[in-house]
Design an enzyme around this catalytic site. Structure first.
Site, PDB file in Angstrom:
ATOM      1  N   ASP A  74      -5.246 -36.442 -19.042  1.00  0.00           N
ATOM      2  CA  ASP A  74      -4.192 -36.502 -20.059  1.00  0.00           C
ATOM      3  C   ASP A  74      -3.472 -35.165 -20.122  1.00  0.00           C
ATOM      4  OD1 ASP A  74      -2.721 -37.906 -21.933  1.00  0.00           O
ATOM      5  OD2 ASP A  74      -4.476 -38.522 -23.063  1.00  0.00           O
TER       6      ASP A  74
ATOM      7  N   HIS B 185       5.524 -33.726 -20.082  1.00  0.00           N
ATOM      8  CA  HIS B 185       4.541 -34.054 -21.114  1.00  0.00           C
ATOM      9  C   HIS B 185       3.235 -34.582 -20.534  1.00  0.00           C
ATOM     10  CE1 HIS B 185       7.162 -33.730 -24.773  1.00  0.00           C
ATOM     11  NE2 HIS B 185       8.083 -33.763 -23.829  1.00  0.00           N
TER      12      HIS B 185
END
Length: 456
Positions: free
Chosen positions: A364, A156
């Site tokens: 991110d 993730h």
């Protein structure tokens, strides 16, 4: 479809009336509800003496299986290797990487324990889906226990390029562990390129078409599966939340001023200190905005027992005080810094009320806040997303004002552009981004990964 077994560091709350709002939790609940299966992971509990045991609870077609961690394992595995070593390393923040052999030992020990506890629960045709950086070795450990199930892994967070990854002494162990999976999923094509570059240049493996590769005696496949949201559900919730008492209070407090909003977990990867600097630069460069715009940054506390997280909190508090002390008037506070959490329905109302969504992480994996902000906008009068070029979401959201978070003047220019953008352009940008969110929603992400894992 065979039974699905999902393994993640934490298992979503299952108490009556409590639902996890994270994208992973929603996707896992849906998948398990459709086909039935097991969700296995840490319970969040820590014990200091005695031994642990797996607790199970079945609701409908889902069996939740959780186990606690010993205090030493929490310190070495979770607080240590996962969050003090891998997290900063994978987010390109080498200055925060803490490496200790005791961390490595704890990380391997917990993964082996997870595998051992899970092993007895597995059936030969189970489809196993492992999630995130906490559990990279789990698939390899299951293979060593003799399991030949189809096992997939999804990361993730970002995956760093080889020259950064090799700064970790265990880089070969980590990548070799990933090679034990049948499918290795990443958020973006850039992450896939970084991983396959390691396979070619460091592991000495070979890379074929469609992400297929061979290394360490294993054959596998690496693909990008960008995680999504359910935009239309969020849009409906935001429209309802716009009429809520909390959102009305927020709008009334603005007294006609434009709102810039940011919502981020308190973490150095989010670039909040640089974001504050960019806002200060905006107020310096555009004095006409003073008294006409407010920036609200919501930053819930995170990992407060890790020193680097305590340090960033102190920095932000200092910057917020300086900005407000420098620019505030008796009837205007330029920066509202809220170090607390809000419910999801409250946040959707806040997003809808904001003229600008301010999402500028330094790095991110995806950043679902960016997608959520877009989904929550009023189609007739949408706000503008100011987005870091280093967020995974930037590859999909072409209607955002994309900025370099390391250049505070560039970010300030982006904010000024967003605040001045005419409604026709705002609608066009929002329509493009909303179409992308619908085309690759959370259900698409889940189904795409599981199809690949089944070898389709």
């Amino acid at each position: 479809m065979s039974r699905l077994v999902v393994v993640s560091n934490r298992v979503a709350p299952i108490q009556e009336g409590k639902q996890s709002s994270g994208g992973l939790a929603v996707a896992v609940q849906e998948a398990l509800s459709e086909v039935g299966g097991v969700w296995f992971g840490w319970s969040g509990e820590i014990y200091t003496s005695g031994s642990s045991r797996v607790k199970t609870e079945t609701k409908g077609r889902i069996t939740y299986a959780t186990m606690p961690l010993a205090r030493r394992d929490y310190d070495a595995f979770y607080k240590g290797y996962a969050n003090a070593t891998l997290w900063p390393l994978f987010h390109y923040r080498m200055e925060f990487v803490e490496y200790q052999r005791s961390y490595v030992a704890g990380y391997r020990r917990v993964n082996e324990e997870f595998a051992g506890r899970l092993s007895s629960m597995l059936e030969p045709d189970d489809l196993i889906w492992v999630h995130d950086y906490h559990l990279i070795p789990l698939g390899r450990d299951l293979r060593m226990m003799g399991h030949r199930n189809r096992i997939g892994f999804f990361l993730h967070i970002p995956f760093p390029p080889p020259d950064l990854l090799t700064a970790c002494s265990d880089h070969a162990y980590l990548v070799q562990s990933l090679c034990a999976y049948d499918v290795v999923g990443f958020q973006t094509e850039n992450d896939v390129r970084n991983f396959l570059a390691y396979i070619r240049t460091i592991a000495g493996g070979s890379v074929g078409r469609n992400g297929r590769f061979e290394a360490y005696g294993e054959r596998s496949r690496a693909c990008a599966f960008p995680i999504g949201i359910y935009p239309d559900q969020l849009a409906s919730q935001a429209a309802a939340s716009a009429r809520s008492r909390q959102t009305r209070r927020l709008v009334e407090s603005l007294a006609g001023k434009d709102l810039i909003v940011g919502v981020d977990r308190l973490d150095y990867s989010k670039g909040l200190d640089r974001r504050f600097d960019a806002y200060e630069t905006l107020l310096e460069a555009a004095p006409g905005l003073r008294g006409h715009v407010s920036y609200m940054q919501i930053a819930p506390p995170s990992r407060s027992d890790v020193q680097s997280y305590r340090a960033i909190r102190e920095v932000l508090e200092g910057k917020a005080g300086r900005i407000n002390g420098r620019f505030a008037e008796f009837d205007w506070v330029p920066l509202r810094y809220l170090n607390k959490s809000f419910q999801r329905d409250q946040l959707t109302g806040f997003f809808r009320a904001a003229r600008v969504g301010f999402v500028t992480p330094l790095r991110d994996g995806m950043n679902l806040v960016a997608k959520e902000y877009v989904a929550c906008q009023d189609p007739e009068d949408p706000g503008v997303l100011v987005l870091s070029q280093f967020a995974g979401a930037a590859a999909e959201l072409d209607g955002a004002v994309t900025v370099n978070p390391y250049d505070h003047e560039y970010v300030a220019d982006g904010l000024q552009r967003a605040l001045a953008m005419p409604v026709e352009e705002r609608r066009a940008r929002w329509t493009s981004m909303m179409s992308a969110l619908r085309a690759n929603n959370l259900g698409v992400w889940r189904r795409s990964f599981l199809r690949a894992l089944q070898g389709r």
